[in-house]
Design an enzyme around this catalytic site. Structure first.
Site, PDB file in Angstrom:
ATOM      1  N   ASP A 382      22.265  33.124  19.906  1.00 33.22           N
ATOM      2  CA  ASP A 382      22.093  34.471  19.339  1.00 33.22           C
ATOM      3  C   ASP A 382      20.673  35.026  19.569  1.00 33.22           C
ATOM      4  O   ASP A 382      20.508  36.215  19.798  1.00 33.22           O
ATOM      5  CB  ASP A 382      22.350  34.454  17.823  1.00 33.22           C
ATOM      6  CG  ASP A 382      23.780  34.043  17.496  1.00 33.22           C
ATOM      7  OD1 ASP A 382      24.632  34.146  18.397  1.00 33.22           O
ATOM      8  OD2 ASP A 382      24.021  33.620  16.354  1.00 33.22           O
TER       9      ASP A 382
HETATM   10  P1  NAP Z   1      22.995  29.727  17.611  1.00 37.25           P
HETATM   11  O1  NAP Z   1      23.112  31.147  18.007  1.00 37.25           O
HETATM   12  O2  NAP Z   1      23.670  29.273  16.403  1.00 37.25           O
HETATM   13  O3  NAP Z   1      23.500  28.879  18.867  1.00 37.25           O
HETATM   14  C1  NAP Z   1      23.394  27.503  18.917  1.00 37.25           C
HETATM   15  C2  NAP Z   1      23.980  27.023  20.218  1.00 37.25           C
HETATM   16  O4  NAP Z   1      23.676  25.644  20.342  1.00 37.25           O
HETATM   17  C3  NAP Z   1      25.485  27.162  20.278  1.00 37.25           C
HETATM   18  O5  NAP Z   1      25.858  28.184  21.156  1.00 37.25           O
HETATM   19  C4  NAP Z   1      25.966  25.762  20.748  1.00 37.25           C
HETATM   20  O6  NAP Z   1      26.794  25.936  21.888  1.00 37.25           O
HETATM   21  C5  NAP Z   1      24.676  25.042  21.119  1.00 37.25           C
HETATM   22  N1  NAP Z   1      24.698  23.622  20.786  1.00 37.25           N
HETATM   23  C6  NAP Z   1      25.145  23.046  19.651  1.00 37.25           C
HETATM   24  N2  NAP Z   1      25.007  21.721  19.737  1.00 37.25           N
HETATM   25  C7  NAP Z   1      24.457  21.448  20.932  1.00 37.25           C
HETATM   26  C8  NAP Z   1      24.081  20.267  21.585  1.00 37.25           C
HETATM   27  N3  NAP Z   1      24.238  19.047  21.042  1.00 37.25           N
HETATM   28  N4  NAP Z   1      23.533  20.358  22.844  1.00 37.25           N
HETATM   29  C9  NAP Z   1      23.388  21.560  23.419  1.00 37.25           C
HETATM   30  N5  NAP Z   1      23.729  22.722  22.828  1.00 37.25           N
HETATM   31  C10 NAP Z   1      24.263  22.664  21.614  1.00 37.25           C
HETATM   32  O7  NAP Z   1      21.475  29.273  17.477  1.00 37.25           O
HETATM   33  P2  NAP Z   1      20.133  30.108  17.573  1.00 37.25           P
HETATM   34  O8  NAP Z   1      20.051  30.822  18.879  1.00 37.25           O
HETATM   35  O9  NAP Z   1      19.077  29.150  17.195  1.00 37.25           O
HETATM   36  O10 NAP Z   1      20.288  31.242  16.477  1.00 37.25           O
HETATM   37  C11 NAP Z   1      20.245  30.980  15.089  1.00 37.25           C
HETATM   38  C12 NAP Z   1      21.320  31.785  14.383  1.00 37.25           C
HETATM   39  O11 NAP Z   1      21.336  31.402  13.004  1.00 37.25           O
HETATM   40  C13 NAP Z   1      21.088  33.275  14.435  1.00 37.25           C
HETATM   41  O12 NAP Z   1      22.309  33.949  14.463  1.00 37.25           O
HETATM   42  C14 NAP Z   1      20.384  33.535  13.109  1.00 37.25           C
HETATM   43  O13 NAP Z   1      20.509  34.878  12.669  1.00 37.25           O
HETATM   44  C15 NAP Z   1      21.139  32.583  12.213  1.00 37.25           C
HETATM   45  N6  NAP Z   1      20.344  32.343  11.019  1.00 37.25           N
HETATM   46  C16 NAP Z   1      19.223  31.616  11.104  1.00 37.25           C
HETATM   47  C17 NAP Z   1      18.436  31.487   9.991  1.00 37.25           C
HETATM   48  C18 NAP Z   1      17.125  30.768  10.037  1.00 37.25           C
HETATM   49  O14 NAP Z   1      16.402  30.846   9.040  1.00 37.25           O
HETATM   50  N7  NAP Z   1      16.780  30.097  11.114  1.00 37.25           N
HETATM   51  C19 NAP Z   1      18.827  32.057   8.795  1.00 37.25           C
HETATM   52  C20 NAP Z   1      20.007  32.808   8.757  1.00 37.25           C
HETATM   53  C21 NAP Z   1      20.763  32.921   9.887  1.00 37.25           C
HETATM   54  P3  NAP Z   1      27.849  24.794  22.296  1.00 37.25           P
HETATM   55  O15 NAP Z   1      28.711  24.567  21.111  1.00 37.25           O
HETATM   56  O16 NAP Z   1      28.564  25.377  23.462  1.00 37.25           O
HETATM   57  O17 NAP Z   1      27.051  23.587  22.673  1.00 37.25           O
END
Ligand code: NAP
Length: 454
Positions: A382
């Protein structure tokens, strides 16, 4: 008692220092210790001050709570910190609400207007935080579906339930003797917490948890007034305001408002497993990736939630060192909401001894992508999705992103074409300069290292 007051002042100072220190990576362990010590002193001083008759019961409670806390700390992985926080809030707010309830039933009907007003607010906040936090825990732990439960009139129903509960609280200020009204108020608060959080998607749970954290803090402040305990007022205020500030920072990083999070029903879109619409995906081999990396001048690592899942940070740091030995300039792009909690990536990379100065904040690194040879996206999704900039209909539209697509070459390491937390496709994966490296992040990076070394 002067000794108790003195210990309370020390505890309050330790709580404030704890928050201060936890804001800095290097001092964070000290901050954690200061908070724990402050709490230990607070418990000792309170036990002295109230003159307890049954120390055995207190000992049982302390041992049980301590063992449970220890199990949670040791057993729950880093990636589960948001749900661990949620369950802690659930217990904390339940404790505050139950103490408030006990105070009410012990003193009814001799309760003055001010105390009853504060007690009502405290009990409402405590109970709604309890059920809200339990639902947040269940959603994040995937015990119940993460999708928001959307039905017509849900906002109206929630508001009516909250309004009746508040009216009961107000009624009690003028007539505290009606215990049925108190019970209705408590039950409606429990129902409101459930209704509020069940209608929010799990993508928003970390922010909801921060909001509930501030509610739990406010509830503790109220209880502090009821029990005339100044330390509870100080600790509750620190807890409430830090939770509120954290929620604000998270909202800002996602370009969302409080109302959008609490009432938006975000996360109903495509979820993991639903069919995606990708057409032009280029997959590349580890050998190709290693060759391009070796011959580049600058590389930016973009860590995300997948790096945490795979615990790839050690391998990433090793690859960075290997590239640096070959005179490649390496840095790490840190998105404020990458992962599942604020500072998630910073903590993981610090664990792998990545020098802090190599971590570059989003606003700063975004201007550098144009001059970057390779951006490697490690389990992020994301936070690099250009839909946030281009697609007005996207649920993440307006969220600031890392402009990885501006780099000359982009490698995306993930296991499949599954979406990230927001549950939507990522336009980036179809960009002409993007190559997918499918596999577990740790394994893929390990293979790249091996390839470069050979
Ligand atoms: P993300 O959008 O959740 O994407 C994580 C990706 O990691 C997934 O597409 C997954 O794809 C891949 N993945 C999972 N396990 C894996 C592994 N073992 N090896 C390789 N890839 C792997 O993560 P992000 O880009 O870090 O974004 C964070 C999200 O969380 C945002 O939408 C944000 O708004 C939300 N959020 C974060 C917080 C915060 O405080 N950090 C708070 C509220 C909301 P596969 O399954 O295909 O591997």
């Amino acid at each position: 008692m002067i000794l108790v007051e003195f210990i309370y002042v020390i505890s309050a100072a330790l709580f404030a220092l704890s928050l201060r220190w936890m804001g800095e990576v290097k001092a964070s362990r000290r901050g954690n210790l200061a908070g724990a010590l402050g709490m230990l002193l607070a418990v000792i001083a309170t036990i002295i001050s109230v003159g307890i008759h049954r120390y055995d019961l207190v000992a049982v409670a302390v041992v049980l709570g301590g063992v449970l806390g220890l199990i949670m700390a040791l057993k729950m992985p880093m990636t589960a910190v948001p749900q661990r926080t949620a369950i802690s809030h659930a217990f904390g707010s339940l404790a505050a609400a139950l103490v408030g309830t006990a105070e009410y039933f012990q003193n009814v009907p001799v309760i003055d207007k001010f105390t009853m007003g504060v007690l009502s607010a405290e009990v409402i906040l405590g109970y709604l935080t309890f059920t809200g936090s339990l639902i947040a825990f269940a959603k994040l732990q995937e015990l119940i579906p993460g999708r928001p439960l959307i039905y017509p009139g849900r906002r109206f129903l929630s508001l009516i339930v909250l309004a009746i509960s508040a009216i009961c609280g107000l009624y009690l200020v003028f007539d505290p003797s009606n215990t049925y009204v108190f019970l209705i108020m408590a039950i409606l608060s429990l129902i409101f917490g459930f209704l509020m959080v069940i209608a929010i998607g799990s993508a928003d749970m970390p922010t909801v948890i921060a909001i509930l954290n501030s509610f739990a803090g406010l509830s503790a402040v109220g209880l502090g007034f009821v029990l005339n305990n100044k330390l509870l007022i100080v600790a509750g205020s620190l807890d409430g305001s830090s939770g509120f500030i954290l929620a604000l920072l998270m909202c800002k990083a996602m370009n969302r408002s409080f109302t959008n999070i609490l009432f938006g029903g975000f996360g109903q879109q495509q979820t993991s497993g639903e069919k995606s619409s990708y057409k032009n995906i280029r997959e590349c081999s580890v050998e190709e990736a290693a060759l391009i990396l070796e011959n580049s001048n600058s590389v930016v690592f973009i860590p995300g939630y997948g790096m945490a899942v795979s615990q790839a940070q050690y391998m990433v740091s090793e690859l960075a060192e290997l590239l640096e030995k070959r005179s490649v300039k390496v840095s790490y792009a840190i998105h404020p909401v990458a992962g599942r909690m604020p500072g998630h990536m910073n903590v993981l990379l610090a664990e792998a001894n990545v020098p802090y100065e190599k971590l570059v904040e989003m606003d700063q690194i975004n201007s550098e992508f144009k001059n970057t040879d390779v951006a490697i996206v490690i389990g992020a999704n994301d936070v690099v999705n250009p839909a946030a900039l281009n697609n007005k209909n996207s649920p993440i539209y307006g969220m600031p992103i890392l402009k990885a697509y501006e780099a000359k070459t982009v490698f995306v390491i993930k296991r499949s074409m599954n979406p990230g937390f927001a549950g939507i496709d990522n336009e980036l994966f179809e960009y002409p300069n993007v190559n997918m490296l499918f596999g577990d992040a740790k394994k893929v990076i390990q293979d790249i290292i091996q390839e470069i070394e050979e």
